[in-house]
Structure formats: structure tokens, C-alpha cells
Design an enzyme around this catalytic site. Structure first.
Site, PDB file in Angstrom:
ATOM      1  N   HIS A 160      37.103  57.908  90.438  1.00  0.00           N
ATOM      2  CA  HIS A 160      38.339  58.158  89.567  1.00  0.00           C
ATOM      3  C   HIS A 160      39.340  58.980  90.728  1.00  0.00           C
ATOM      4  O   HIS A 160      40.537  58.728  90.845  1.00  0.00           O
ATOM      5  CB  HIS A 160      38.185  58.903  88.403  1.00  0.00           C
ATOM      6  CG  HIS A 160      37.290  58.292  87.500  1.00  0.00           C
ATOM      7  ND1 HIS A 160      37.050  56.738  87.272  1.00  0.00           N
ATOM      8  CD2 HIS A 160      36.262  58.983  86.751  1.00  0.00           C
ATOM      9  CE1 HIS A 160      35.999  56.599  86.430  1.00  0.00           C
ATOM     10  NE2 HIS A 160      35.626  57.936  86.090  1.00  0.00           N
TER      11      HIS A 160
ATOM     12  N   HIS B  13      37.567  52.957  85.409  1.00  0.00           N
ATOM     13  CA  HIS B  13      38.473  52.837  84.035  1.00  0.00           C
ATOM     14  C   HIS B  13      39.823  53.374  84.267  1.00  0.00           C
ATOM     15  O   HIS B  13      40.761  53.214  83.758  1.00  0.00           O
ATOM     16  CB  HIS B  13      37.635  53.198  82.709  1.00  0.00           C
ATOM     17  CG  HIS B  13      37.348  54.516  82.740  1.00  0.00           C
ATOM     18  ND1 HIS B  13      36.402  55.196  83.176  1.00  0.00           N
ATOM     19  CD2 HIS B  13      38.295  55.630  81.968  1.00  0.00           C
ATOM     20  CE1 HIS B  13      36.342  56.500  82.833  1.00  0.00           C
ATOM     21  NE2 HIS B  13      37.562  56.679  81.913  1.00  0.00           N
TER      22      HIS B  13
HETATM   23  O1  LIG Z   1      33.431  57.861  84.419  1.00  0.00           O
HETATM   24  C1  LIG Z   1      33.614  58.997  83.561  1.00  0.00           C
HETATM   25  O2  LIG Z   1      34.465  59.189  83.156  1.00  0.00           O
HETATM   26  C2  LIG Z   1      34.594  60.315  82.012  1.00  0.00           C
HETATM   27  C3  LIG Z   1      36.114  60.954  81.926  1.00  0.00           C
HETATM   28  O3  LIG Z   1      36.925  59.707  81.485  1.00  0.00           O
HETATM   29  P1  LIG Z   1      38.129  60.173  80.767  1.00  0.00           P
HETATM   30  O4  LIG Z   1      39.007  58.666  80.704  1.00  0.00           O
HETATM   31  O5  LIG Z   1      37.564  60.688  79.514  1.00  0.00           O
HETATM   32  O6  LIG Z   1      38.799  61.202  81.661  1.00  0.00           O
HETATM   33  C4  LIG Z   1      33.625  61.569  82.532  1.00  0.00           C
HETATM   34  O7  LIG Z   1      33.317  62.359  81.275  1.00  0.00           O
HETATM   35  C5  LIG Z   1      32.213  60.924  82.671  1.00  0.00           C
HETATM   36  O8  LIG Z   1      31.466  61.926  83.061  1.00  0.00           O
HETATM   37  C6  LIG Z   1      32.642  59.920  83.962  1.00  0.00           C
HETATM   38  O9  LIG Z   1      31.079  59.257  83.931  1.00  0.00           O
END
Ligand SMILES: O=C1O[C@H](COP(=O)(O)O)[C@@H](O)[C@H](O)[C@H]1O
Ligand SMILES: NC(=O)C1=CN([C@@H]2O[C@H](COP(=O)(O)OP(=O)(O)OC[C@H]3O[C@@H](n4cnc5c(N)ncnc54)[C@H](OP(=O)(O)O)[C@@H]3O)[C@@H](O)[C@H]2O)C=CC1
Length: 484
Positions: A231, A169
Site C-alpha cells: 500500500h 486494495h
Molecule cells: O492490507 C491490509 O490493510 C489493512 C488496512 O486497510 P485499510 O483499508 O483499513 O486502511 C491492514 O489492517 C492489514 O493489516 C493489511 O493486511
């Protein structure tokens, strides 16, 4: 596209992210005409109950953005349907196929990845994996390279790679795409974007939240697999990749894979020098006392909730330029940023700066909490001092900052972009199999190095920027993390 099927349509991801995103897209007139949206999960509920539940989830989110509108809701509600299915059962999915009507489908798997293999097999048998159907997979796909390949082989048995959309994402975030625009839409940065001018790069993803109720998942994965594998490595790739020849999905992804292939493996000998593992103990975040990870977990655990890591990219452009990444839960701020630290001037005619360093420039790409790109440049301090004094000023390069367009556009949920692209069949912002494979390979090496050295996570107080060793990682090389 005739139907979007949300497997796990009643779960947290669907209710918090996917359905609000679909509302916003419909509100803006961006969903294909006639598209049905079918929630599919095991719970027995009526379509009316499901629609009421979706409204409860969507309305407050839309109101918060001043975008709630009964007409838009009525349009979305008219598309919604629900069917109780066991997605691992082909018979059950045949009923779903019938419900989706004639035409092609996009199936979004918002369910536990442990079910992916069985679900895709059932989809194939039920006719939901025909040549124009698509599948969207949420992370994490696997826990290491081996389990990734096992799941992905099952997916590949049912779908061609062109039909598979692996979500990260972060790639849907506006500023991440803006990074591509900044790098390849401006001629001025490219000549500077290399080891002649850039000293190092920092990528920080700091979160104030703890792991909380998610520990059954998190304890098995930890920050390395939850955040770095996907990410953070994606952000690194976008900073480091060569200019693609166009914005075709494969042109962009070919360049990202080359970066991943050039990552220097982390060996057991290097582990303590280039990586830091941490786990939060109790402390205070945003003025509130919070428990340690182990208290949340209810028993001792070796899982890291913080990682800092130095990555080296062994190619001509980046030789000698370290990429420092850090991420963690229960840090002092929710902050996501990429810092491009340029080298200082070779010789200062102004003496030395306040920080004791010769003047330098820094490009900060901020993703959260605000979206901004700013360049710090040196400027003369106004005044009549005998000796000219310099000060850094921040030049914001973001939309809405040029004085003409004061109100920036609504900040979209990252899933809006990604859902729309999946519906249109554009996989540029999705992760290709070989990218995920290379990322897992590098992550496995880090995890193996930790296991070999028996690297237990170091404690850090909740509300701090991780263990002291994370500062040492940079200070040993004469650098420090960006502070605001
Ligand atoms: O994929 C994930 O992302 C979130 C953080 O996403 P953000 O868009 O809020 O920066 C993270 O909290 C989570 O542990 C993880 O699985
Ligand atoms: N929540 C989030 O913010 C994020 C989640 N993800 C990922 O998204 C996925 C879903 O997470 P999340 O929404 O939190 O999980 P939830 O547990 O909240 O939801 C899972 C959903 O799957 C359904 N389900 C479970 N088994 C089956 C089955 N056999 N057939 C059909 N439906 C089934 C459940 O409903 P029922 O019991 O009625 O079947 C439920 O609707 C996971 O891969 C997760 O890692 C990724 C990033 C962020």
C-alpha cells in the site's frame, strides 16, 4: 464474463469485503447480465446455506449505507452458487469448471497465498486457465522476492501476465484515484511537482486496531511486509511518477516501475538513520486499555508493528526531496494521509509565522477516516492590526465541497472498483509483476539491513504515534510529522 469464482468464498475477506461489494455493484446495476457468482471452499454446505450466510454478511453492511433493497438482494441471490472443492485438486476443479458453464471465468483467490502455486496448477489442469480466463490474487504474494518469484512463476506457468490481476486494495480507494485526477487533470500542479517547490512528502497510515487474532500471519510478516511493500509504496509511486501518456494499464504501470527502480537502497549503514522499527506495548487507545503485541501473541516476538522510513528517489524530479512513510497498529487515530509539504517562501515580508517558520503551503490528501484533499494557503487575518498578520486557511478540493453538491456520493468499498475492473479486464489499478518484484527488492534490502544491524523493534505505548525515534527521523532534518 460468465462466472466469477470466489475461492475461499466463505472466508473473512469474501464475507466482509467481496460479497458486500458485489451486492453494491448489483444494486447499482453494474454487474454484467447473466454473471454467476460461485463460492468455492472445502466446507460441505448447501447452496441455500451459503446464500443465507452471504445475506447475513451483506444485509447489515448495506443497511448501514442505507442501500439495502430486497429486489437488489434477490438479483444477487439468483446469481449465487456454492460448490465444495479442494482448490488444490484438479479433479475437484473440473466439477467447478462444469458448474461455471460455458464462457470465460474470473477466479478470485481469497485463500492463503501458500496455496496459490498448487491452485493455479490445478486450475490449468481443470480448464479454468484458458486464454480468456482471468485470475485475481490477494496480497501478500510471497514474503520476500524469492518466495514472490516462486509463487508468481507458478502463476505465469498457467496464465499470461495480461490475465493476472494482483490486488492492492488501496488502489481501489476513491481518493487514491482522485490523486491521479488532481495531478494529471490540472495544469497548475505539474510545474510545482518537483524538488524546486516541494520540500518533502509524508505518507501516514495509522491504525488504532491491534494485531489480535491475526498474529499467526502477522508475526511472520510485520508492518514492513504487510503495509509498506504494497500500500505505502503504491501511494509513493502515484505521488512520484512521471505523467503517463494515457491511462492505459501499461502506461501507468511503466511509470510506477520507474519510481520503484529509482528508490535508493537502504544499506545496513543507513538503517538506523533512515528507518525506525517499533512494537506496541500496553497502553490506551480511544480511551480503552489494550494489551501489548507480545501479550496478544502469547510469547516474545521480534516482529515490528510500526515502521517509519525515509525513502529517497534518485532521479531529477525528486533529488533531495525525502519521502517519509510511517505506519503502525495501535496508534492514536485511524488516519491515512499523504502530505505534500511545499517549501517556504524564499523571503517573508511579513516577519515569521506562529510556528517560527516562514510561511509555507501544504497539500493534504486524506484517505481515511474522511476522504478529502485540502490545500493550506496563507491568508490575511481579518482586522485592523498595524502589522499585517497571516493565518493558514484550508481550501478543500474535494467533491461535494463546492456548495452545489452538498451530499457526497456513497463511500464505496475499494473492492467494488477493483472487482468491476477485473470483470471488465482493466488492469490499470492492479499491480504488474515487475512492480511487485521491484517493491520486494527494496523491501528485502530494508529487511536485510535490519537483520545485519540486529535492529530489534523499539517499544512504543499503544495509543502513541510510535517510538520517539520516529519523530527524530524528521526533526533531525528540521521537519515534523503533520499534526491535526
Ligand atoms: O492490507 C491490509 O490493510 C489493512 C488496512 O486497510 P485499510 O483499508 O483499513 O486502511 C491492514 O489492517 C492489514 O493489516 C493489511 O493486511
Ligand atoms: N481478511 C481480510 O481483511 C484480508 C485478507 N487478505 C488476504 O485474503 C486471503 C484470504 O484471507 P481471509 O479471508 O482472511 O482468510 P480466511 O481464513 O477467513 O478464509 C480462507 C478461505 O479459504 C478457504 N480454503 C482454505 N483452503 C482451501 C482449499 N484448499 N480449497 C478451497 N478453499 C480453501 C476456507 O474455507 P474452507 O476451510 O471451508 O476450505 C476459507 O473460506 C489471504 O490471502 C489474506 O492474506 C488480504 C487483505 C485483507
Amino acid at each position: 464474463m460468465a462466472a466469477l469464482i470466489l475461492f475461499g468464498g466463505g472466508g473473512d475477506l469474501a464475507m466482509r469485503m467481496l460479497l458486500p461489494s458485489l451486492y453494491f455493484l448489483d444494486h447499482d446495476g453494474l454487474l454484467p447480465q447473466g454473471l454467476k457468482i460461485i463460492g468455492a471452499a472445502r466446507s460441505q454446505e448447501t447452496v441455500e446455506d451459503y446464500i443465507a450466510k452471504v445475506r447475513q454478511a451483506v444485509q447489515p453492511r448495506a443497511e448501514a449505507d442505507d442501500a439495502w433493497d430486497e429486489a437488489s438482494w434477490a438479483r444477487l441471490a439468483a446469481r449465487l452458487d456454492y460448490l465444495a472443492v479442494d482448490a488444490t485438486d484438479a479433479e475437484s476443479l473440473r466439477a467447478l469448471k462444469a458448474r461455471s458453464g460455458e464462457g470465460d471465468t474470473v477466479s478470485f483467490l481469497a485463500v492463503s497465498p501458500s496455496l496459490y502455486g498448487r491452485i493455479v496448477t490445478a486450475m490449468k489442469a481443470a480448464g479454468l486457465a484458458e486464454k480468456n480466463d482471468r485470475i485475481v490474487l490477494e496480497k501478500p504474494v510471497g514474503r520476500d522476492l524469492e518466495s514472490f518469484l516462486e509463487i508468481d512463476d507458478a502463476v505465469a506457468h498457467a496464465f499470461d501476465e495480461r490475465q493476472v490481476f494482483r490486488i492492492d486494495h488501496y488502489l481501489g480507494k476513491e481518493t487514491v484515484q482522485n490523486l491521479i485526477a488532481l495531478r494529471f487533470g490540472n495544469a497548475i500542479f505539474e510545474p510545482l511537482w518537483n524538488n524546486l517547490t516541494i520540500d518533502h512528502v509524508q505518507i501516514t497510515v495509522g491504525e488504532t486496531v491491534g494485531v489480535g487474532d491475526r498474529w499467526p500471519y502477522y508475526d511472520e510478516y510485520g508492518a514492513l511486509r504487510d503495509m509498506v511493500q504494497n500500500h505505502m509504496l503504491q501511494l509513493l509511486c502515484l505521488v512520484a511518477m512521471e505523467p503517463p501518456s494515457d491511462l492505459d494499464p501499461d502506461s501507468v504501470r511503466n511509470e510506477k516501475v520507474k519510481v520503484l527502480r529509482s528508490l535508493r537502497p537502504v544499506t545496513a549503514e543507513d538503517a538506523e538513520r533512515v528507518t525506525v522499527r517499533g512494537q506496541y506495548v500496553e497502553g490506551a487507545v480511544e480511551g480503552r486499555t489494550v494489551d501489548s503485541y507480545e501479550t496478544e501473541r502469547g510469547q516474545p516476538s521480534d516482529t515490528e508493528t510500526f515502521v517509519a522510513i525515509r525513502a529517497d528517489i534518485d532521479n531529477w524530479r525528486w533529488a533531495g526531496v525525502p519521502f517519509f512513510m510511517r505506519t503502525g497498529k495501535r496508534l492514536p487515530e485511524k488516519r491515512t494521509e499523504i502530505v505534500i509539504q511545499f517549501k517556504p517562501v524564499p523571503h517573508s515580508i511579513f516577519g515569521h509565522g506562529e510556528r517560527g517558520a516562514i510561511y509555507d503551503n501544504r497539500l493534504v490528501i486524506e484517505l481515511q477516516p474522511d476522504e478529502d484533499i485540502s490545500l493550506s494557503v496563507m491568508n490575511k487575518k481579518p482586522g485592523l492590526e498595524q502589522r499585517m498578520q497571516l493565518q493558514p486557511i484550508q481550501m478543500s478540493l474535494s467533491w461535494g465541497q463546492d456548495g452545489k453538491d452538498a451530499a457526497p456520493p456513497r463511500r464505496r468499498i475499494a473492492y467494488e472498483r477493483l472487482l468491476l475492473d477485473a470483470l471488465h479486464g482493466d488492469s490499470t489499478l492492479f499491480v504488474r509483476r515487475d512492480e511487485a518484484e521491484q517493491a520486494w527488492k527494496w523491501i528485502d534490502e530494508v529487511a536485510d539491513a535490519w537483520a545485519c544491524r540486529e535492529c530489534r523493534p523499539l517499544d512504543y505505548d499503544a495509543g502513541t504515534w510510535g517510538p520517539e525515534a520516529a519523530d527524530l527521523l524528521l526533526s533531525r532534518t528540521g521537519r515534523k510529522w503533520n499534526a491535526r
